[in-house]
Every structure is written in C-alpha cells, then in structure tokens.
Design an enzyme around this catalytic site. Structure first.
Site, PDB file in Angstrom:
ATOM      1  N   GLU A   1     -10.541  -6.952  -4.645  1.00  0.00           N
ATOM      2  CA  GLU A   1     -10.385  -8.029  -3.661  1.00  0.00           C
ATOM      3  C   GLU A   1     -11.650  -8.135  -2.815  1.00  0.00           C
ATOM      4  OE1 GLU A   1      -6.652  -7.942  -1.537  1.00  0.00           O
ATOM      5  OE2 GLU A   1      -7.599  -8.803   0.234  1.00  0.00           O
TER       6      GLU A   1
ATOM      7  N   ASP B   1     -10.631 -11.942  10.460  1.00  0.00           N
ATOM      8  CA  ASP B   1      -9.680 -12.025   9.360  1.00  0.00           C
ATOM      9  C   ASP B   1      -8.312 -12.287   9.992  1.00  0.00           C
ATOM     10  OD1 ASP B   1      -8.897 -11.924   6.731  1.00  0.00           O
ATOM     11  OD2 ASP B   1      -8.712  -9.744   6.665  1.00  0.00           O
TER      12      ASP B   1
ATOM     13  N   ASP C   1       2.275   1.956   3.369  1.00  0.00           N
ATOM     14  CA  ASP C   1       3.224   0.998   3.966  1.00  0.00           C
ATOM     15  C   ASP C   1       4.647   1.416   3.669  1.00  0.00           C
ATOM     16  OD1 ASP C   1       0.941  -0.582   4.321  1.00  0.00           O
ATOM     17  OD2 ASP C   1       1.394  -1.846   2.581  1.00  0.00           O
TER      18      ASP C   1
ATOM     19  N   HIS D   1       0.875  -1.169   0.000  1.00  0.00           N
ATOM     20  CA  HIS D   1       0.000   0.000   0.000  1.00  0.00           C
ATOM     21  C   HIS D   1       0.915   1.223   0.000  1.00  0.00           C
ATOM     22  CE1 HIS D   1      -2.398  -2.989   2.317  1.00  0.00           C
ATOM     23  NE2 HIS D   1      -3.459  -2.430   1.772  1.00  0.00           N
TER      24      HIS D   1
ATOM     25  N   GLU E   1      -8.980 -13.799  -1.738  1.00  0.00           N
ATOM     26  CA  GLU E   1      -8.243 -14.122  -0.510  1.00  0.00           C
ATOM     27  C   GLU E   1      -8.948 -15.244   0.237  1.00  0.00           C
ATOM     28  OE1 GLU E   1      -6.601 -10.925   1.837  1.00  0.00           O
ATOM     29  OE2 GLU E   1      -7.205 -11.904   3.692  1.00  0.00           O
TER      30      GLU E   1
HETATM   31  C1  XLS Z   1      -7.557  -6.744   4.234  1.00  0.00           C
HETATM   32  C2  XLS Z   1      -7.066  -6.964   2.889  1.00  0.00           C
HETATM   33  C3  XLS Z   1      -5.896  -6.076   2.498  1.00  0.00           C
HETATM   34  C4  XLS Z   1      -5.707  -6.122   1.004  1.00  0.00           C
HETATM   35  C5  XLS Z   1      -4.910  -5.005   0.463  1.00  0.00           C
HETATM   36  O1  XLS Z   1      -8.343  -7.507   4.770  1.00  0.00           O
HETATM   37  O2  XLS Z   1      -6.766  -8.307   2.706  1.00  0.00           O
HETATM   38  O3  XLS Z   1      -4.748  -6.475   3.164  1.00  0.00           O
HETATM   39  O4  XLS Z   1      -5.154  -7.307   0.587  1.00  0.00           O
HETATM   40  O5  XLS Z   1      -5.493  -3.770   0.705  1.00  0.00           O
HETATM   41 NI    NI Z   2      -7.591 -10.454   4.918  1.00  0.00          NI
HETATM   42 NI    NI Z   3      -5.805  -9.217   1.139  1.00  0.00          NI
END
Ligand code: XLS
Ligand code: NI
Ligand code: NI
Length: 444
Positions: free
Chosen positions: A239, A314, A111, A108, A275
């Site tokens: 995502e 998560d 980051d 990001h 994911e």
């Molecule tokens: C958060 C997301 C984040 C994305 C990128 O839950 O997984 O890490 O992968 O913004």
């Molecule tokens: Ni996640």
């Molecule tokens: Ni992610």
C-alpha cells in the site's frame, strides 16, 4: 452467535439491517444506490464492489488525536482485560458487518488481539481470537479480504520494522508477519497487505537508504515464501503512502512501488493496494495512482477513503466525492474488476461524529457513493463515446509510420525525414472540457 452469553444485538440495538430502498427514500438508515443483487454489466453490485470494513478505524479508533482524548465510547472498552475486550469487540464487529451488509472485513493482528508480553503470548492471543473469528465467519458468511501486521505502533518499531538498522527489530517484525500470515491463511484471507508504516526515514542524514531498501526486499521475499509454504494462494499487496508517520516513506506512490517490486524480484506475487488519501498526499489524484497501478497490471485492491485537499494529513474521511468514485470505477471496470481485491473502507468518522449511529451513516455514505459511481462509470463506458474519443487521440499510431514507431522499427533519422517530408502538423484540440461535460451529463 454468542460469546459469554451476549447476543448479537447487544452492541447496536437501535439499528437493524440496512437495506436498499432506492434513491427516493427519506430514511437515513437505508441504501439509495447500493443494491447488492442488482446486475451491472455481467456482475452484481456486490461482486463489483467487494466492500470491506476496516477493523482498526471502526472498532478501535475512539477519535483521539494529539490534542485530546477520544470522543466515542465503544461498548467493549468497558472490559479492562484486553482479551475480554477483544472477544466482545469481535462480536460487535460481526454484528456491524452483518447489519451493514458488507461481504468482507480487514484487520491488523493487533486490532483483533492484544500484544502479549512475549512473542509466544502474542501468538497465543492471536490464535485464540482467530479461532473465534473463524466461527463468526462461518455463521455470518462474512469473509476476510485481507490481513496485515501492525509494524508501526509498538515503540520498538520507531526506526522502522524490516528497514530498522537493528537486526533484532527485524526479527520481531518477522515473528509478527509470520503469525499474521498464519492468521490470514487460517481465516481464508484472499489477500495479504503490507503497508510500510515506518519503513522510511525521519532524516536521510543518518540513513543508509540503499541498505534499508534491500532489507525490505529481502524481508518481503521471505514473507512471500513463508506464505506460499503454508498455503497462502492469495495476492500480496503493498500500500503506497508518501509520508506519515515517517517524514519519507519508501513506498511513496504507485510508480515508486512498481519500480521497487520489479527491482526486488517481487512483481509476480505482489500487487498494489491503492488508497485515495495516500495518492492525494503524494501530490497525485486518486485516478492517477489507480491508473499507474492498473497500467502495470498491478492494481490489486483499493483502500476507499477521501483525503482533504486543503491540508496535508491522512484524514481518511469516508468517500463522498462522486467524481472521484466515477473515475476510480471507470479504471476498475476497464481492467475487468478488482477481485480478489476489493474496496476496503480505510476510513474514520470525524472526531466530532460521536454517536454510535455515525459509523453506520458513514458506511452507508461510502457504499452509496461508490455504488453510484459504479453505475455512472458503467453507463459512460457502455453508452457514450468517451473511450472512443480517448482512443481516437492516438489514431496516428494505429497504422503506417506511427505504428512502425510504436513497434520499434523506426530510427531517429526516420523521424527527422518524416518531419521534413510531412511539414508542420495540424493543430489538434485536446477537448478536456468536452470530456468533463460528458461525465457531468451522465450524472443522473
Ligand atoms: C495508514 C494505512 C493503514 C493500512 C493498513 O495510513 O492506510 O491503515 O491501510 O496498515
Ligand atoms: Ni490512510
Ligand atoms: Ni490504508
């Protein structure tokens, strides 16, 4: 490779390059399955798996949670000037990428470079770090799988970014995405990710969902066009995630996002970054969301991690579930690979894993699990009748009236007449246990 005279081995001096040693090694800091040069089918393992390291978890996340402070200290955190911190962190990150042998990384904007006190200062910070990252990429050969913008940490985004009811906030989100796209292009990023951090709602009672969704579509079309204008040729990825931090997130799961992309005229430029943990949160399996994306021709990339089925968080564990990885790799292999996407370890060590070496151990675990999953998946596809069994279940649609149904040349009246003529269908077993047995038999 130095910044301010620091050598590459400053940050993890006790750990060297991680090498493949085979399944029988008793070394912790070695790969048992991930042999980057090994051919699997027509590609090397490295080219199949396209591993990437997530900057946010591995170099920013000290393990703090709502109940307590972090448990890990990063060497770069001793620099109180945020830009010094960012520069040393970058150096530490490339040391890690090189030692673990990952060909890619992901970040990001926030980051890698700290937010400044104005849009211009934030851009300047980012550009300065990007210029350094470009050099490191050149000297190490490590590449950028994707970039993204953090549109969820700053308090201004508490009601969303592109879906915020306040247009002034949408403008800030635009400024950030514009700069993050520029950074991604500058670094040769192969994809650009949108994870809808707070694009959703805390309560529907104060929310105009229709308007917010249209704003998100408009924003993404503008981002797409800007990226193309400055030369981004890669894939845009959304995502999916159903909740957290919002109570409800608009990019709920693969199916929801596919519908949204088609509705908003974005389906030609966007694919999905699926994911594992988010699929679990949506009440699906990892394989379900991968398959839904793949079936739509939209499986672009994977955030490789592992949720905890006993709770609804998560947790982003490193993947250690071989079954999950076998299923995932079967889907990836059947669609002919992930490129230009890859497997990004959007994963964190547990808060209780407080040693610097734990980050290496965790990545070795994740890389070996996927490498082993790949080998088993390839073996099943190549040498078993698994796919044939599945196909045979549908053989009644391959010819005759079944085929006529599939191509749309039958009517409801035809179905009724055929039911009458052919009588009660014979019972056909689904054989799920046989499929399960077959997979187990290939875990060797
Ligand atoms: C958060 C997301 C984040 C994305 C990128 O839950 O997984 O890490 O992968 O913004
Ligand atoms: Ni996640
Ligand atoms: Ni992610």
């Amino acid at each position: 490779m130095t910044s301010k005279g620091v050598t590459t081995s400053e940050f993890f001096p006790e750990i060297g390059k991680i090498n493949y040693e085979g399944p029988d090694t008793d070394h912790v800091f070695a790969f048992r399955y991930y042999d980057e040069h090994r051919m699997v089918g027509n590609k090397t393992m490295k080219d199949h798996l396209r591993f990437a390291i997530a900057y946010w978890h591995s170099f920013c996340n000290t393990g703090s949670d709502p109940f307590g402070a972090g448990t890990r200290e990063f060497p770069w955190d001793k620099y109180s000037d945020p830009m010094d911190n960012a520069k040393y962190k970058l150096e530490g990150a490339f040391e890690f990428f090189t030692k673990i042998g990952a060909p890619y990384y992901c970040f990001h904007d926030r980051d890698i470079a700290p937010e400044g006190n104005s849009v211009a200062q934030s851009e300047k910070n980012l550009q300065e770090i990007v210029a350094m990252a470009k050099e490191y990429q050149k000297t190490t050969g490590v590449k950028l799988l994707w970039g993204t913008a953090n549109l969820f940490s700053h308090p201004r985004y508490m009601n969303g970014a592109s879906t915020n009811p306040d247009f002034q906030v949408v403008c800030h989100a635009g400024a950030q995405v514009k700069a993050a796209l520029e950074a991604t292009v500058e670094l040769g990023g192969e994809n650009y990710v949108f994870w809808g951090g707070r694009e959703g709602y805390a309560s529907l009672i104060n929310t105009n969902m229709k308007r917010e969704l249209n704003h998100m579509g408009q924003f993404l079309r503008m981002a797409r066009d800007y990226g193309r204008k400055i030369g981004f040729k890669g894939v845009y990825l959304i995502e999916p995630k159903p909740a957290e931090p919002s109570k409800h997130q608009y990019d709920f799961d693969s199916a929801t996002v596919i519908g949204f992309l088609r509705d908003q005229g974005l389906a030609d430029d966007f694919k999905l970054n699926v994911e594992q943990n988010h699929a679990i949160l949506a009440g699906h399996t990892f394989a379900h969301d991968l398959q839904a994306a793949a079936d739509a021709g939209m499986l672009g990339s994977i955030d490789a991690n592992m949720g905890d089925v006993q709770n609804g968080w998560d947790t982003d564990y490193f993947p250690s579930d071989l079954y999950d990885c076998i299923h995932a790799m079967m889907i990836v292999l059947q669609q002919g690979g992930l490129a230009p996407g890859g497997l990004n370890f959007d994963a964190k060590v547990r808060r209780t894993s407080s040693d610097a070496e734990d980050m290496f151990i965790a990545h070795i675990l994740g890389m070996d699990t996927f490498a082993r999953g790949l080998l088993i998946a390839q073996n099943i596809i190549e040498n078993s009748n698994f796919l044939q069994m599945k196909e045979n279940r549908y053989s009644s649609f391959d010819s005759g009236e079944g085929a006529a149904f599939e191509n749309g040349s039958l009517t409801m009246e035809d179905l009724k007449n055929l039911a009458e003529k052919n009588g009660e269908p014979k019972k056909t077993s689904g054989k799920i246990e046989l499929y399960e047995m077959l997979i187990n038999n290939y875990i060797r």
